[in-house]
Every structure is written in C-alpha cells, then in structure tokens.
Design an enzyme around this catalytic site. Structure first.
Site, PDB file in Angstrom:
ATOM      1  N   THR A 142      -2.884  -5.451   9.984  1.00  0.00           N
ATOM      2  CA  THR A 142      -3.823  -6.523  10.027  1.00  0.00           C
ATOM      3  C   THR A 142      -3.737  -7.142   8.426  1.00  0.00           C
ATOM      4  OG1 THR A 142      -5.848  -5.369   9.243  1.00  0.00           O
ATOM      5  CG2 THR A 142      -5.472  -6.004  11.652  1.00  0.00           C
ATOM      6  N   ASP A 183      -2.702   1.731 -11.850  1.00  0.00           N
ATOM      7  CA  ASP A 183      -1.628   2.433 -12.634  1.00  0.00           C
ATOM      8  C   ASP A 183      -1.613   2.560 -13.952  1.00  0.00           C
ATOM      9  OD1 ASP A 183      -0.509   3.149 -10.011  1.00  0.00           O
ATOM     10  OD2 ASP A 183       0.698   1.461 -10.069  1.00  0.00           O
ATOM     11  N   ASP A 234      -0.917  -3.583 -12.729  1.00  0.00           N
ATOM     12  CA  ASP A 234      -1.695  -3.037 -11.572  1.00  0.00           C
ATOM     13  C   ASP A 234      -2.642  -2.020 -12.581  1.00  0.00           C
ATOM     14  OD1 ASP A 234      -1.203  -1.531  -8.543  1.00  0.00           O
ATOM     15  OD2 ASP A 234      -2.430  -0.393 -10.204  1.00  0.00           O
ATOM     16  N   ARG A 258      -5.968  -0.815   2.784  1.00  0.00           N
ATOM     17  CA  ARG A 258      -5.326  -2.074   3.520  1.00  0.00           C
ATOM     18  C   ARG A 258      -4.561  -1.779   4.692  1.00  0.00           C
ATOM     19  NH1 ARG A 258      -3.358  -7.276   1.535  1.00  0.00           N
ATOM     20  NH2 ARG A 258      -3.790  -6.711  -0.616  1.00  0.00           N
TER      21      ARG A 258
HETATM   22  N1  URA Z   1      -4.808  -5.505  -8.540  1.00  0.00           N
HETATM   23  C1  URA Z   1      -4.282  -5.128  -9.825  1.00  0.00           C
HETATM   24  O1  URA Z   1      -4.531  -4.114 -10.394  1.00  0.00           O
HETATM   25  N2  URA Z   1      -3.541  -6.290 -10.410  1.00  0.00           N
HETATM   26  C2  URA Z   1      -3.382  -7.374  -9.949  1.00  0.00           C
HETATM   27  O2  URA Z   1      -2.795  -8.161 -10.739  1.00  0.00           O
HETATM   28  C3  URA Z   1      -3.597  -7.626  -8.479  1.00  0.00           C
HETATM   29  C4  URA Z   1      -4.535  -6.584  -7.936  1.00  0.00           C
END
Ligand code: URA
Length: 209
Positions: free
Chosen positions: A108, A203, A200, A104
């Site tokens: 922007t 993770d 996530d 990202r």
């Molecule tokens: N990416 C993720 O791993 N979890 C989310 O909730 C949103 C984007």
C-alpha cells in the site's frame, strides 16, 4: 487551522546550512542537529505558562517567575527523530520521551506503526512530535494518529526541513497540530527526497547508507 512557524533565528539558519552541506561528516552532522534541536526547543517553548513565586535574593524578597509545571512529552519518529531528542532535553530536562516507529507497507506504500511507547499519563501531557524531515507527510500524519488514538490532546510537530507537499497534507490531516520548522524547501523529487534538503537524515546521523 494549523499554523506553520518558520524559525528564522540566525543561529538556526547558520547551523542548518552546514547540516545541508554534503561535505559535513557524521560527527559534525550529529552535533549540529543536536544544537539546532536545542535552539528550536527554546523557540517552541515560548508559550509555556509561568507562575509567580517569592524568591529571597541576598538583598531582598522579590516576586519572580518559574515554569508552572506543564507536563511535556517529546516523541521522536524512529529512527531519524532520535537525533533531535538529546538537544531538546538539554532545555526541557523534565520532559518524558515517547517513541513511535513506523515502516512503509510495501504494497500500500502507507506507513504502519510497529512500535509505540508513550508516557502513561498521555492525556495530561503536551507533546512535541519530532522528525528532522517532513517530506510526504505520511509518517508525521500516522505518528500523530498513533498519539491521538492513545489519548494525546495537545500536539505540536517540529522538524528541521519541510516540503510544501508534506506541510499541506499534515495541515489537512491534523488541523489542530501546529508545525514548527527551520526551513521550508522547494519540493519533493520523484524519489521522495526534499529538494534541496539534506539527503537522508537517518543515514547522515548514523553513518549508514
Ligand atoms: N527523509 C529524509 O531523510 N530525507 C528526505 O529528503 C526525505 C525524507
């Protein structure tokens, strides 16, 4: 217009519950994502063409069906998409695997590609782009742009959990790309996480934080 398919198979839904659970550890999370990816691969390949061949059974010769040899490509969006690849390859082992990496842009906030490697016969393959989460839709939209730019014509997008916001933006950006999901959740929160989601995905797959 793109269609959205929710795979409501009981096995997928059961395993997804344990994937969501915050008490599920890395090893089990990874195994469950792998299993759900296999089950979703089973569903998403329902429309593969067949051709009739003769097969000699111990009893007689019979007409029977085999896959007609459509060329498939799986394209995980790095990094979390990688967690779905092995499970899919268990069912479609002849598929080639491409990779798309995006970051990202801090100014922007738009996703920018930093790595793209696709099979050389990209124009002849049907692709399934995979990422466990369809949140804002930004990465999926950009990854699909990357494939189209290189000649891909037939693309599906598959994820475990989608937010309505991401689904709408992806449909708008790529009306020719059907979307396959295991669950459509409620919304995105202010940090861009899907609610209730699973946290996530990268993770949780790789034990990072
Ligand atoms: N990416 C993720 O791993 N979890 C989310 O909730 C949103 C984007």
């Amino acid at each position: 217009m793109a269609k959205v398919y929710v795979f409501d198979h009981p096995l997928i839904q059961h395993k997804l519950t344990y994937i969501r659970d915050k008490n599920t550890g890395t090893k089990e999370f990874r195994e469950l994502v792998d299993e759900v990816a296999s089950l979703m691969a089973f569903e998403i390949t329902r429309d593969l063409p067949l051709e009739e061949v003769d097969v000699e059974t111990p009893v007689s010769v019979s007409k029977s069906n085999v896959l007609a040899g459509k060329k498939l490509g799986i394209v995980p969006i790095l990094r979390a998409g990688l967690g779905m690849v092995e499970g899919m390859l268990k069912l479609i082992p002849a598929a080639k695997v491409g990779h798309v990496g995006l970051y990202r842009d801090p100014e922007t906030l738009q996703p920018v590609e930093y790595y793209v490697k696709l099979p050389s016969d990209v124009e002849e393959r049907d692709f399934i782009v995979v990422d466990p989460m369809l949140a804002t839709g930004g990465s999926a939209i950009e990854a699909i742009h990357s494939l189209k730019k290189r000649g891909a014509k037939n693309i599906k997008f598959m994820c475990l959990i989608a937010a309505p916001e991401g689904v709408e933006l992806l449909k708008e950006a790529h009306p020719d790309v059907d979307i396959y999901i295991a669950a459509l959740d409620e919304k995105l929160n202010e940090k861009g996480y899907i609610v209730p989601g699973l946290g996530d995905a990268g993770d949780r797959l790789y034990g990072t934080k």
